[in-house]
Motif scaffolding. Structure first.
Motif, mmCIF file in Angstrom:
data_model
loop_
_atom_site.group_PDB
_atom_site.id
_atom_site.type_symbol
_atom_site.label_atom_id
_atom_site.label_comp_id
_atom_site.label_asym_id
_atom_site.label_seq_id
_atom_site.Cartn_x
_atom_site.Cartn_y
_atom_site.Cartn_z
ATOM 1 N N LYS A 90 0.818 -1.217 0.000
ATOM 2 C CA LYS A 90 0.000 0.000 0.000
ATOM 3 C C LYS A 90 0.847 1.260 0.000
ATOM 4 C CE LYS A 90 -3.496 -2.347 2.819
ATOM 5 N NZ LYS A 90 -4.233 -2.327 4.106
ATOM 6 N N ASP A 91 2.134 1.090 0.225
ATOM 7 C CA ASP A 91 3.017 2.236 0.414
ATOM 8 C C ASP A 91 3.836 2.477 -0.855
ATOM 9 O OD1 ASP A 91 4.571 4.262 1.394
ATOM 10 O OD2 ASP A 91 5.907 2.960 2.545
ATOM 11 N N GLY A 92 3.447 3.483 -1.638
ATOM 12 C CA GLY A 92 4.217 3.868 -2.813
ATOM 13 C C GLY A 92 4.239 2.803 -3.904
ATOM 14 N N THR A 93 5.315 2.837 -4.694
ATOM 15 C CA THR A 93 5.487 1.906 -5.811
ATOM 16 C C THR A 93 6.142 0.628 -5.324
ATOM 17 O OG1 THR A 93 5.691 3.688 -7.438
ATOM 18 C CG2 THR A 93 6.636 1.561 -8.047
ATOM 19 N N THR A 94 5.689 -0.498 -5.865
ATOM 20 C CA THR A 94 6.332 -1.787 -5.598
ATOM 21 C C THR A 94 6.569 -2.489 -6.934
ATOM 22 O OG1 THR A 94 5.204 -2.021 -3.465
ATOM 23 C CG2 THR A 94 6.189 -4.003 -4.414
ATOM 24 N N VAL A 95 7.798 -2.981 -7.111
ATOM 25 C CA VAL A 95 8.171 -3.656 -8.351
ATOM 26 C C VAL A 95 8.497 -5.110 -8.050
ATOM 27 C CG1 VAL A 95 9.686 -3.651 -10.372
ATOM 28 C CG2 VAL A 95 9.141 -1.494 -9.218
ATOM 29 N N LEU A 96 7.844 -6.008 -8.782
ATOM 30 C CA LEU A 96 8.109 -7.449 -8.684
ATOM 31 C C LEU A 96 8.764 -7.870 -9.995
ATOM 32 C CD1 LEU A 96 4.576 -8.501 -7.343
ATOM 33 C CD2 LEU A 96 6.569 -7.767 -6.006
ATOM 34 N N GLN A 97 9.943 -8.469 -9.917
ATOM 35 C CA GLN A 97 10.682 -8.792 -11.129
ATOM 36 C C GLN A 97 11.472 -10.089 -10.952
ATOM 37 O OE1 GLN A 97 12.528 -5.620 -13.667
ATOM 38 N NE2 GLN A 97 14.452 -6.502 -12.946
ATOM 39 N N PHE A 355 -19.105 -2.751 -1.769
ATOM 40 C CA PHE A 355 -18.308 -1.757 -1.024
ATOM 41 C C PHE A 355 -17.652 -0.835 -2.034
ATOM 42 C CE2 PHE A 355 -15.562 -5.325 -1.934
ATOM 43 C CZ PHE A 355 -14.384 -4.749 -2.380
ATOM 44 N N GLU A 356 -17.341 0.341 -1.582
ATOM 45 C CA GLU A 356 -16.616 1.296 -2.409
ATOM 46 C C GLU A 356 -15.146 1.250 -2.025
ATOM 47 O OE1 GLU A 356 -18.403 5.099 -2.104
ATOM 48 O OE2 GLU A 356 -20.253 4.514 -3.143
ATOM 49 N N LEU A 357 -14.305 1.574 -2.977
ATOM 50 C CA LEU A 357 -12.868 1.405 -2.755
ATOM 51 C C LEU A 357 -12.115 2.530 -3.448
ATOM 52 C CD1 LEU A 357 -11.055 -0.834 -1.427
ATOM 53 C CD2 LEU A 357 -10.762 -1.760 -3.737
ATOM 54 N N GLU A 358 -11.252 3.192 -2.702
ATOM 55 C CA GLU A 358 -10.394 4.210 -3.292
ATOM 56 C C GLU A 358 -9.046 3.622 -3.705
ATOM 57 O OE1 GLU A 358 -9.978 7.544 -0.744
ATOM 58 O OE2 GLU A 358 -12.110 8.097 -0.819
ATOM 59 N N LYS A 359 -8.593 2.634 -2.933
ATOM 60 C CA LYS A 359 -7.339 1.948 -3.235
ATOM 61 C C LYS A 359 -7.496 0.473 -2.884
ATOM 62 C CE LYS A 359 -3.918 5.636 -2.729
ATOM 63 N NZ LYS A 359 -3.389 5.454 -4.090
ATOM 64 N N PRO A 360 -6.810 -0.414 -3.586
ATOM 65 C CA PRO A 360 -6.871 -1.825 -3.223
ATOM 66 C C PRO A 360 -6.337 -2.048 -1.809
ATOM 67 C CG PRO A 360 -5.906 -1.535 -5.400
ATOM 68 C CD PRO A 360 -5.994 -0.181 -4.783
ATOM 69 N N ASP A 361 -6.956 -2.956 -1.105
ATOM 70 C CA ASP A 361 -6.522 -3.280 0.259
ATOM 71 C C ASP A 361 -5.554 -4.465 0.193
ATOM 72 O OD1 ASP A 361 -6.291 -3.317 2.985
ATOM 73 O OD2 ASP A 361 -8.166 -4.415 3.321
ATOM 74 N N PHE A 362 -4.333 -4.178 -0.312
ATOM 75 C CA PHE A 362 -3.347 -5.240 -0.492
ATOM 76 C C PHE A 362 -2.940 -5.843 0.851
ATOM 77 C CE2 PHE A 362 -2.330 -2.361 -4.120
ATOM 78 C CZ PHE A 362 -2.602 -3.234 -5.158
ATOM 79 N N ASP A 363 -2.812 -7.164 0.868
ATOM 80 C CA ASP A 363 -2.164 -7.819 2.009
ATOM 81 C C ASP A 363 -0.661 -7.758 1.812
ATOM 82 O OD1 ASP A 363 -4.015 -9.137 4.006
ATOM 83 O OD2 ASP A 363 -4.941 -9.767 2.123
ATOM 84 N N PRO A 364 0.103 -7.651 2.884
ATOM 85 C CA PRO A 364 1.558 -7.575 2.739
ATOM 86 C C PRO A 364 2.148 -8.885 2.216
ATOM 87 C CG PRO A 364 0.944 -7.766 5.050
ATOM 88 C CD PRO A 364 -0.324 -7.558 4.293
#
Length: 532
Positions: A90-97, A355-364
């Motif tokens: 949920k915090d900033g950009t995350t890159v998976l590579q 439900f309404e959503l402004e941002k995805p509720d990603f699990d860590p």
């Protein structure tokens, strides 16, 4: 020269990568594994009975670079690496590579990674399997008609508490070669995700768009009422048989579809007394045939050769033809249904799980796992990276993936060119074999030496094969046209009786001149008279 160029390219790539790294802080790299060291003690292989596939620490073919290798065919594999600290998506950009190389190709199997939720979600590293809860699944998957780069988000519905898999719609296809490829997913703070293959963006999507994920993260506001029932008198038939229609009196439902052709006549040479099959005259009873045990021996049947040259054998029967009086079973015509109400649908009610959503509720993400079932071996995983900056991921692609890829691409190009040359050489050899046979054709005997010279010249210079083919075709066509149309016929010259010689054995000069003049006139072709 080519080697120097390649080294210069590698130095340029290394310099560019250092430039990129200067802009990235060390904190931007959350996790990285190059597999230069063995995975033993760092990655945990599942103890589950289903996962018998053996992982190996192995070099990539043609490189000194190591990776994590799927070593056996038709096996299930499961291995997991716990992160030192969970990654907050949920915090900033995350890159998976990560990189994969399908060294044996991929006919049916997966080469994807699972980014797992914390263990308090109900899983253990030693018991890692396909039921272990993940946040994101990302990577190649190919089998049958399936050929896609998976991106699946498991998202929790805050109303129902249920985790639902949301699949990226229309994902890109997986490269089908055996080169090393790098796959990148960039999760951005504006709710977008970008999917890259070899650094090139292949797909961009929004997590909150119903057009990009199936099912959408945000459910519909209404749902069909599960308790609503279709009324018994609800008529969904748009058309009905006309109740006032009456079958015509001349409609014969019993008339056959086909009848005998009464106009057909038996062919005169039809062999009525000849059977269609006869005993094989060349067949003999086997020596070990026992009439008492095996029964009376009978020769096998063959088609009667007399029937092959005759119109037919045996009893002649008139052929069948379509019955012009056939109409089939009568049914009344269809008319508009006056009671038609349309296709029934249950009424819509408010969705209790909306439900309404402004941002995805990603699990860590607390661990990285590879859990696959593949029919191929030789799948190599390498350079697994989690970063918080896409520039960092780009720098890793430039330094770890691109040099390998360029070498592999050049090698593949050389192999393809060699294979093409071999196929061309094989084709040319077949062409030359055919040409040698052409040279032996009797009506080309006059030109045989000329054709053989052309073939031998082409064999020493294979690039002339097409030219030789054209030359020989021209020769054959020339002869062909001569045979068909011929040349101008020379008039027949009748021999003149010899002139009496003089006493010295020679005619006079006047007689010789007169004779030469007559022969010249005789040799000249006569013109046809034109009829007026």
């Amino acid at each position: 020269m080519m080697i120097m160029t390649r080294y210069a390219l590698l130095l340029l790539l290394a310099f560019a990568s250092l430039q990129l790294l200067c802009f990235a802080a060390d904190d931007d790299v959350v996790f990285y594994d190059s597999f230069e060291e063995s995975f033993d003690g760092r990655w945990i292989v599942s103890d589950k009975d289903d996962y018998k596939g053996v992982w190996k620490h192995s070099k990539s073919e043609g490189h000194d670079d190591y990776g994590l290798l799927v070593s056996e065919m038709a096996k299930k594999y499961a291995i997991v690496k716990e992160l030192d600290e969970a990654v907050n998506l949920k915090d900033g950009t995350t890159v998976l590579q990560f990189e994969t190389r399908l060294q044996g190709g991929l006919e049916c199997g997966g080469a994807y990674l699972k980014y797992l939720r914390p263990q308090d979600a109900g899983w253990k590293p030693t018991e890692f399997d396909n039921e272990s809860p993940y946040s994101i699944m990302f990577g190649p998957d190919k089998c049958g008609a399936t050929n896609k780069l998976h991106f699946i988000l498991k998202h929790k519905n805050p109303k129902s508490g249920e985790y639902i898999e949301h699949h990226l719609k229309y994902p890109p296809s997986v490269p089908s070669d055996k080169l090393t490829h790098v796959y990148t997913a960039i999760l951005k703070p504006d709710n977008e995700v970008s999917i890259l293959i070899d650094g090139e963006e292949k797909k961009k999507a929004s997590f909150l768009s119903a057009e990009d994920f199936e099912p959408p993260l945000i459910p519909s506001k209404t749902i069909p009422d599960p308790d609503d029932k279709k009324p018994e008198d609800w008529d969904e038939r748009a058309k009905i048989p006309d109740p006032d229609a009456v079958k015509p009196e001349d409609w014969d439902e019993d008339a056959p579809m086909e009848i005998e052709d009464e106009e057909a006549v038996k062919p005169e040479s039809w062999l009525d007394d000849e059977p269609e099959e006869i005993d094989d005259p060349e067949a003999t009873k086997p020596e070990d045939w026992d009439d008492e045990e095996d029964g009376e021996w009978e020769a096998p049947k063959i088609e009667n050769p007399k029937c092959e040259i005759a119109p037919g054998c045996g009893e002649w029967k008139r052929p069948m033809k379509r019955n012009p009086a056939y109409k089939g079973k009568w049914s009344p015509p269809l008319i508009d249904n006056p009671s038609y109400k349309g296709i029934w649908k249950p009424q819509e009610i408010p969705n209790p799980n909306y439900f309404e959503l402004e941002k995805p509720d990603f699990d860590p993400i607390a661990a990285i796992g590879i859990e696959i079932w593949t029919m191929q071996d030789g799948i190599l995983f390498d350079n697994i990276l989690i970063a918080k900056n896409d520039k960092v991921a780009e720098s890793y692609r430039e330094t770890t993936w691109k040099p390998k890829f360029e070498v592999e691409k050049e090698k593949q190009k050389a192999e393809d060119e060699a294979a093409d040359s071999a196929r061309l050489a094989g084709f040319q050899r077949k062409v030359f074999d055919v040409l040698y046979k052409v040279a032996d054709i009797p009506f080309l005997s006059k030109y045989k030496h000329q054709i053989l010279d052309l073939i031998e010249h082409a064999e020493t210079q294979p690039n002339l094969t097409i030219g030789v083919l054209v030359s020989i075709v021209v020769i054959i066509l020339t002869i062909f046209f001569k045979l068909i149309f011929g040349g101008k016929k020379q008039p027949r010259v009748e021999k003149k009786p010899e002139v009496a010689k003089t006493s010295n054995g020679e005619g006079s000069s006047g007689e010789k001149a007169e004779e030469a003049e007559k022969e010249e006139a005789a040799a000249a072709p006569r013109r046809r008279r034109r009829d007026n």
